[in-house]
Scaffold this motif. Sequence first.
Motif, PDB file in Angstrom:
ATOM      1  N   ARG A   1       4.875  10.674   1.362  1.00 50.22           N
ATOM      2  CA  ARG A   1       4.514   9.458   0.822  1.00 50.22           C
ATOM      3  C   ARG A   1       5.138   8.294   1.737  1.00 50.22           C
ATOM      4  NH1 ARG A   1       1.804   8.062  -3.487  1.00 50.22           N
ATOM      5  NH2 ARG A   1       2.063   9.855  -4.351  1.00 50.22           N
ATOM      6  N   VAL A   2       4.181   7.545   2.027  1.00 47.01           N
ATOM      7  CA  VAL A   2       4.800   6.158   2.828  1.00 47.01           C
ATOM      8  C   VAL A   2       4.221   5.093   1.927  1.00 47.01           C
ATOM      9  CG1 VAL A   2       4.503   4.725   4.888  1.00 47.01           C
ATOM     10  CG2 VAL A   2       4.258   7.259   5.169  1.00 47.01           C
TER      11      VAL A   2
ATOM     12  N   TRP B   1       0.983  -1.231   0.018  1.00 40.22           N
ATOM     13  CA  TRP B   1      -0.100   0.038   0.033  1.00 40.22           C
ATOM     14  C   TRP B   1       0.912   1.081  -0.118  1.00 40.22           C
ATOM     15  CZ3 TRP B   1       1.353   2.557   4.488  1.00 40.22           C
ATOM     16  CH2 TRP B   1       1.695   1.867   5.574  1.00 40.22           C
ATOM     17  N   SER B   2       0.451   2.318  -0.300  1.00 42.05           N
ATOM     18  CA  SER B   2       0.918   3.692  -0.566  1.00 42.05           C
ATOM     19  C   SER B   2      -0.055   4.653  -0.091  1.00 42.05           C
ATOM     20  CB  SER B   2       1.472   3.913  -1.822  1.00 42.05           C
ATOM     21  OG  SER B   2       2.314   5.183  -2.036  1.00 42.05           O
ATOM     22  N   LEU B   3       0.566   5.481   0.793  1.00 37.15           N
ATOM     23  CA  LEU B   3      -0.282   6.553   1.232  1.00 37.15           C
ATOM     24  C   LEU B   3       0.138   7.872   0.988  1.00 37.15           C
ATOM     25  CD1 LEU B   3      -0.568   5.359   4.789  1.00 37.15           C
ATOM     26  CD2 LEU B   3      -2.413   5.568   3.321  1.00 37.15           C
ATOM     27  N   HIS B   4      -0.486   8.887   0.521  1.00 38.20           N
ATOM     28  CA  HIS B   4      -0.028  10.264   0.216  1.00 38.20           C
ATOM     29  C   HIS B   4      -0.677  11.187   1.504  1.00 38.20           C
ATOM     30  CE1 HIS B   4       1.388  13.297  -2.300  1.00 38.20           C
ATOM     31  NE2 HIS B   4       0.328  14.004  -2.047  1.00 38.20           N
ATOM     32  N   LEU B   5       0.372  11.296   2.392  1.00 41.83           N
ATOM     33  CA  LEU B   5      -0.098  12.208   3.680  1.00 41.83           C
ATOM     34  C   LEU B   5       0.099  13.633   3.921  1.00 41.83           C
ATOM     35  CD1 LEU B   5       0.922   9.326   5.984  1.00 41.83           C
ATOM     36  CD2 LEU B   5      -1.361   9.787   5.423  1.00 41.83           C
ATOM     37  N   ARG B   6      -0.517  14.306   4.758  1.00 39.44           N
ATOM     38  CA  ARG B   6      -0.286  15.727   4.905  1.00 39.44           C
ATOM     39  C   ARG B   6       1.021  15.659   5.852  1.00 39.44           C
ATOM     40  NH1 ARG B   6      -3.421  19.833   3.749  1.00 39.44           N
ATOM     41  NH2 ARG B   6      -2.833  20.828   5.515  1.00 39.44           N
TER      42      ARG B   6
ATOM     43  N   VAL C   1       9.597   6.070   3.023  1.00 39.02           N
ATOM     44  CA  VAL C   1       9.025   7.322   3.456  1.00 39.02           C
ATOM     45  C   VAL C   1       9.789   8.428   2.447  1.00 39.02           C
ATOM     46  CG1 VAL C   1       8.610   8.996   5.091  1.00 39.02           C
ATOM     47  CG2 VAL C   1       8.486   6.404   5.722  1.00 39.02           C
ATOM     48  N   THR C   2       9.047   9.042   1.857  1.00 38.24           N
ATOM     49  CA  THR C   2       9.627   9.970   0.970  1.00 38.24           C
ATOM     50  C   THR C   2       9.016  11.494   1.337  1.00 38.24           C
ATOM     51  OG1 THR C   2       8.219   9.948  -0.916  1.00 38.24           O
ATOM     52  CG2 THR C   2      10.261   8.523  -0.916  1.00 38.24           C
ATOM     53  N   ASP C   3       9.767  12.412   1.143  1.00 36.51           N
ATOM     54  CA  ASP C   3       9.252  13.834   1.204  1.00 36.51           C
ATOM     55  C   ASP C   3       9.717  14.728   0.187  1.00 36.51           C
ATOM     56  OD1 ASP C   3      11.688  15.226   2.302  1.00 36.51           O
ATOM     57  OD2 ASP C   3      11.274  14.302   3.934  1.00 36.51           O
ATOM     58  N   SER C   4       9.421  16.118   0.146  1.00 35.37           N
ATOM     59  CA  SER C   4       9.908  17.045  -0.971  1.00 35.37           C
ATOM     60  C   SER C   4      10.595  17.993  -0.410  1.00 35.37           C
ATOM     61  CB  SER C   4       8.672  17.553  -1.714  1.00 35.37           C
ATOM     62  OG  SER C   4       7.940  18.155  -0.633  1.00 35.37           O
ATOM     63  N   GLY C   5      11.107  17.867   0.986  1.00 34.98           N
ATOM     64  CA  GLY C   5      12.129  19.119   1.568  1.00 34.98           C
ATOM     65  C   GLY C   5      13.356  19.031   0.961  1.00 34.98           C
TER      66      GLY C   5
END
Length: 150
Positions: free
Chosen positions: A66-67, A5-10, A80-84
Amino acid sequence: MSIWWSLHLRRDAASVPLARRLLIGTMETAGVDPDVSYDLSVALSEACANAVEHGGDAPGSSEAFRVTAYLDGEKCRIEVTDSGPGFPATKERPQIRLSRAEAEHGRGLCLIQELADHVHIGNKPGRGGAVVSFDKILKWREGAAPLMAV
């Protein structure tokens, strides 16, 4: 059988327990040993907390992270990826500073490395942002049949 599964989280603190509960529920349903589930859920919580805290420090970064989790055969892999801004880079690879165990903050990456079997910490190629991925060999509850890869 495999589960992913993949989540797009705030980028919000409330997202951390949401991701953790989903992972624990998935592993419980699959029959994973509770100790392994706990280790992975703590590691996931640390990676998500880092994405929430640091994942939006760069200009133009997203308010989300995203997780993704894969349970396949005898292994669970979490990313776990972010856009920072990502990790500061050296010529060859990102520079990652791990805090000492007695530090108040900054122990999350050390904890992830202790709880998982294999850890990769780096930056997304080209676009910026951090990537923390880790995996662990699964053990099963007594009487539970392991997932078989298809």
